[in-house]
Design an enzyme around this catalytic site. Structure first.
Site, PDB file in Angstrom:
ATOM      1  N   ARG A  78     -11.654  11.076  11.071  1.00 59.85           N
ATOM      2  CA  ARG A  78     -12.118  10.935  12.456  1.00 59.85           C
ATOM      3  C   ARG A  78     -11.926   9.474  12.828  1.00 59.85           C
ATOM      4  O   ARG A  78     -12.550   8.584  12.246  1.00 59.85           O
ATOM      5  CB  ARG A  78     -13.572  11.363  12.596  1.00 59.85           C
ATOM      6  CG  ARG A  78     -14.126  11.310  14.028  1.00 59.85           C
ATOM      7  CD  ARG A  78     -15.498  11.977  14.076  1.00 59.85           C
ATOM      8  NE  ARG A  78     -16.092  11.942  15.410  1.00 59.85           N
ATOM      9  CZ  ARG A  78     -17.096  11.137  15.765  1.00 59.85           C
ATOM     10  NH1 ARG A  78     -17.611  10.279  14.878  1.00 59.85           N
ATOM     11  NH2 ARG A  78     -17.598  11.179  16.984  1.00 59.85           N
ATOM     12  N   ASN A 153     -17.796  10.139  21.973  1.00 61.63           N
ATOM     13  CA  ASN A 153     -18.831  10.067  20.947  1.00 61.63           C
ATOM     14  C   ASN A 153     -20.226  10.020  21.569  1.00 61.63           C
ATOM     15  O   ASN A 153     -20.472   9.260  22.511  1.00 61.63           O
ATOM     16  CB  ASN A 153     -18.621   8.802  20.102  1.00 61.63           C
ATOM     17  CG  ASN A 153     -19.654   8.673  18.996  1.00 61.63           C
ATOM     18  OD1 ASN A 153     -19.639   9.435  18.034  1.00 61.63           O
ATOM     19  ND2 ASN A 153     -20.571   7.709  19.124  1.00 61.63           N
ATOM     20  N   GLU A 154     -21.132  10.864  21.071  1.00 60.50           N
ATOM     21  CA  GLU A 154     -22.557  10.842  21.452  1.00 60.50           C
ATOM     22  C   GLU A 154     -22.721  10.504  22.935  1.00 60.50           C
ATOM     23  O   GLU A 154     -23.319   9.481  23.291  1.00 60.50           O
ATOM     24  CB  GLU A 154     -23.299   9.855  20.560  1.00 60.50           C
ATOM     25  CG  GLU A 154     -23.177  10.210  19.088  1.00 60.50           C
ATOM     26  CD  GLU A 154     -23.873   9.239  18.155  1.00 60.50           C
ATOM     27  OE1 GLU A 154     -24.476   8.268  18.638  1.00 60.50           O
ATOM     28  OE2 GLU A 154     -23.816   9.453  16.927  1.00 60.50           O
ATOM     29  N   HIS A 222     -24.415  15.578  15.320  1.00 54.66           N
ATOM     30  CA  HIS A 222     -24.544  14.481  14.373  1.00 54.66           C
ATOM     31  C   HIS A 222     -25.914  14.563  13.723  1.00 54.66           C
ATOM     32  O   HIS A 222     -26.932  14.674  14.414  1.00 54.66           O
ATOM     33  CB  HIS A 222     -24.360  13.138  15.087  1.00 54.66           C
ATOM     34  CG  HIS A 222     -22.976  12.940  15.628  1.00 54.66           C
ATOM     35  ND1 HIS A 222     -22.576  11.787  16.270  1.00 54.66           N
ATOM     36  CD2 HIS A 222     -21.889  13.760  15.614  1.00 54.66           C
ATOM     37  CE1 HIS A 222     -21.307  11.908  16.638  1.00 54.66           C
ATOM     38  NE2 HIS A 222     -20.877  13.094  16.244  1.00 54.66           N
ATOM     39  N   TYR A 224     -28.682  12.902  11.535  1.00 52.84           N
ATOM     40  CA  TYR A 224     -29.341  11.742  10.927  1.00 52.84           C
ATOM     41  C   TYR A 224     -30.830  12.067  10.778  1.00 52.84           C
ATOM     42  O   TYR A 224     -31.164  13.133  10.250  1.00 52.84           O
ATOM     43  CB  TYR A 224     -29.069  10.486  11.750  1.00 52.84           C
ATOM     44  CG  TYR A 224     -27.606  10.070  11.723  1.00 52.84           C
ATOM     45  CD1 TYR A 224     -27.070   9.397  10.626  1.00 52.84           C
ATOM     46  CD2 TYR A 224     -26.750  10.366  12.783  1.00 52.84           C
ATOM     47  CE1 TYR A 224     -25.723   9.026  10.576  1.00 52.84           C
ATOM     48  CE2 TYR A 224     -25.400   9.998  12.743  1.00 52.84           C
ATOM     49  CZ  TYR A 224     -24.896   9.333  11.643  1.00 52.84           C
ATOM     50  OH  TYR A 224     -23.570   8.974  11.597  1.00 52.84           O
ATOM     51  N   GLU A 251     -20.827  13.964  12.356  1.00 56.70           N
ATOM     52  CA  GLU A 251     -21.272  12.742  11.670  1.00 56.70           C
ATOM     53  C   GLU A 251     -22.525  13.074  10.896  1.00 56.70           C
ATOM     54  O   GLU A 251     -23.345  13.885  11.326  1.00 56.70           O
ATOM     55  CB  GLU A 251     -21.622  11.620  12.661  1.00 56.70           C
ATOM     56  CG  GLU A 251     -20.495  10.795  13.182  1.00 56.70           C
ATOM     57  CD  GLU A 251     -21.004   9.595  14.002  1.00 56.70           C
ATOM     58  OE1 GLU A 251     -22.150   9.136  13.753  1.00 56.70           O
ATOM     59  OE2 GLU A 251     -20.270   9.148  14.884  1.00 56.70           O
ATOM     60  N   TRP A 280     -20.059   9.629   8.075  1.00 51.58           N
ATOM     61  CA  TRP A 280     -19.984   8.289   8.672  1.00 51.58           C
ATOM     62  C   TRP A 280     -20.389   7.291   7.599  1.00 51.58           C
ATOM     63  O   TRP A 280     -21.486   7.393   7.058  1.00 51.58           O
ATOM     64  CB  TRP A 280     -20.925   8.191   9.875  1.00 51.58           C
ATOM     65  CG  TRP A 280     -20.781   6.865  10.566  1.00 51.58           C
ATOM     66  CD1 TRP A 280     -21.424   5.700  10.252  1.00 51.58           C
ATOM     67  CD2 TRP A 280     -19.915   6.552  11.663  1.00 51.58           C
ATOM     68  NE1 TRP A 280     -21.020   4.686  11.079  1.00 51.58           N
ATOM     69  CE2 TRP A 280     -20.091   5.185  11.956  1.00 51.58           C
ATOM     70  CE3 TRP A 280     -19.000   7.282  12.413  1.00 51.58           C
ATOM     71  CZ2 TRP A 280     -19.394   4.542  12.979  1.00 51.58           C
ATOM     72  CZ3 TRP A 280     -18.316   6.649  13.426  1.00 51.58           C
ATOM     73  CH2 TRP A 280     -18.516   5.285  13.707  1.00 51.58           C
TER      74      TRP A 280
END
Length: 460
Positions: A78, A153-154, A222, A224, A251, A280
């Protein structure tokens, strides 16, 4: 909810000056696509992404990272790009695309400028990201078999009013790309800094998917600190599976400032359910999240604990990745990349003997490694290290002992005469400080045996 801390960039280095092209014939069907809630190739082979994010827009000189990422066994990279609102604009897409192609990597291209729109004042809109992609249309023509366009992205932060516009903004951006003639598989990121903790993407995914006239959109979450329990991970991903909608973990990490993600469940659940993941990130993180580097200072010989976990651990990249069949890989077997030890190596694996530099004056040493090998072809990596004094240039020579040939190369000017090969530095990687290292790579052919040569290095 704390937002994800963004990576910080360094000054851009010189662009890759020369790359030779590896050309693959077009398939009858148009490239990567969604079928039955999963991503498949044109020939119907399932695609399960196992990849690494590379912060290209901030480190444009780190082109050897593509080969190094491939050497982990990854089938996907990516690539972080800039649309010009905050970073870039990235106008080197032909170079990036051909680095992906020569390294046989599925190439997810993403615009990073949109990160945290509505909460991050400098962020770009999805409409601005779509304009960037349309400006790069010619560079992406004919790449549908191995390139995915990750629009932005995001693209929204945690501002509730602004992030609520995600479905409309995302559908409009998809529509603009389709109207411009793009037939690529499109990837869309979730709002709320990619973590969708308000479930805006989850609850509107079907509507957005239906807005794509080609029905060729995959969703990316993503993971986290929001995803710190197995129940949260399996529930979120499971709902997409139940709905028959394609989902990837675009991610994730092993740790984060907003909490401790459950990377073990992320990796085991995605493997059990045929869901892609992209970790990531390769190297170069800053702003307090340096622990998300997989390797130190872009050196693949210096795996971090995170790099060791995602590459060599249970359900990791090396164990589960399968190369795209379009590149000639066997989708039912793991890549033939050599497996390094699970502890961080101090020298690159599978290397030929290192030449001993002469005492005094300018000198250099060199190592030669086979980073990946398949039937009739292989990828080589050569590392040049300056001696006790700085050097301003280098020349590496070797003689293949088994009839191998070099077909394409990057980060060096490579010429061949019979079995003899000469590689000279580019303008941007000839100056090395004492003890500093650079690398170049190539795609070669072999028949019968692929015995490593013994290279020599001459410094100037």
């Amino acid at each position: 909810m704390k937002r994800k801390i963004a990576i910080v960039g360094a000054a851009a280095l010189a662009l890759l000056a020369s790359v030779l092209f590896f050309v693959k014939p077009a398939d009858a069907a148009v490239g990567l696509r969604v079928s039955g809630g999963r991503v498949v190739e044109a020939n119907g082979t399932n695609v399960v992404m196992r990849g690494v994010s590379h912060p290209h827009v901030w480190y444009t000189g780190q082109t050897s990272s593509f080969a190094n990422i491939k050497a982990t066994g990854a089938n996907t990279v990516r690539v972080v790009l800039g649309s010009g609102q905050r970073w870039g604009p990235s106008n080197d897409l032909p170079t990036v695309v051909n680095l992906c192609r020569t390294n046989r990597l599925l190439c997810v291209l993403e615009v990073h400028d949109t990160t945290g729109y509505g909460e991050e004042g400098a962020a770009a809109t999805l409409d601005q990201a779509a304009s960037y992609w349309i400006s790069q249309r010619s560079a992406l023509a004919g790449t549908e078999n191995f390139v995915i366009i990750n629009i932005g992205n995001e693209p929204f932060g945690n501002n509730e009013q602004v992030s609520a516009t995600w479905p409309t903004a995302t559908s409009n951006a998809i529509g603009r790309l389709r109207n411009a003639g793009f037939e690529h598989l499109i990837m869309v990121d979730a709002p709320n800094w990619g973590q969708d903790w308000r479930f805006i993407m989850r609850d509107n995914a079907q509507t957005v998917f239906n807005s794509d006239p080609q029905r060729n959109t995959v969703f990316s979450v993503h993971m986290y600190g929001v995803f710190d329990t197995a129940a949260e991970i399996t529930d979120y991903l499971g709902r997409f599976r139940t709905a028959g909608l394609p989902i990837v973990v675009g991610e994730f990490g092993h740790n984060h400032s907003d909490g401790n993600p459950d990377e073990d469940t992320i990796m085991s659940y995605t493997q059990a359910n045929g869901i892609g993941y992209i970790g990531w990130s390769w190297s170069g993180n800053g702003g307090g999240v340096e622990y998300l580097d997989m390797v130190t200072n872009f050196n693949p010989a210096q795996l971090t604990s995170w790099g060791t976990r995602i590459i060599n651990g249970a359900n990791g990249i090396r164990q589960t990745s399968r190369e795209l069949s379009w590149f000639g890989g066997n989708p039912t077997t793991a890549p033939t990349t050599s497996r390094p030890p699970t502890t961080t190596p101090t020298t690159p694996p599978t290397t030929a003997p290192t030449t001993s530099p002469p005492p005094g004056g300018r000198s250099c040493s060199v190592t030669y490694a086979v980073a990946n090998q398949w039937g009739g072809g292989f990828q080589g990596e050569v590392r040049v290290t300056a001696g006790s004094s700085a050097i301003s240039g280098w020349t590496v020579t070797w003689t293949f002992p088994s009839g191998q040939t070099v077909n394409q190369a990057w980060n060096a000017q490579v010429t061949s005469s019979g079995s003899s090969v000469t590689a000279r530095n580019m303008t941007y990687n000839g100056n090395l400080g004492a003890g500093a290292t650079t690398a170049f790579g190539f795609i070669g052919t072999w028949n019968g045996t692929n015995t490593n040569p013994t290279p020599t290095c001459t410094a100037s």
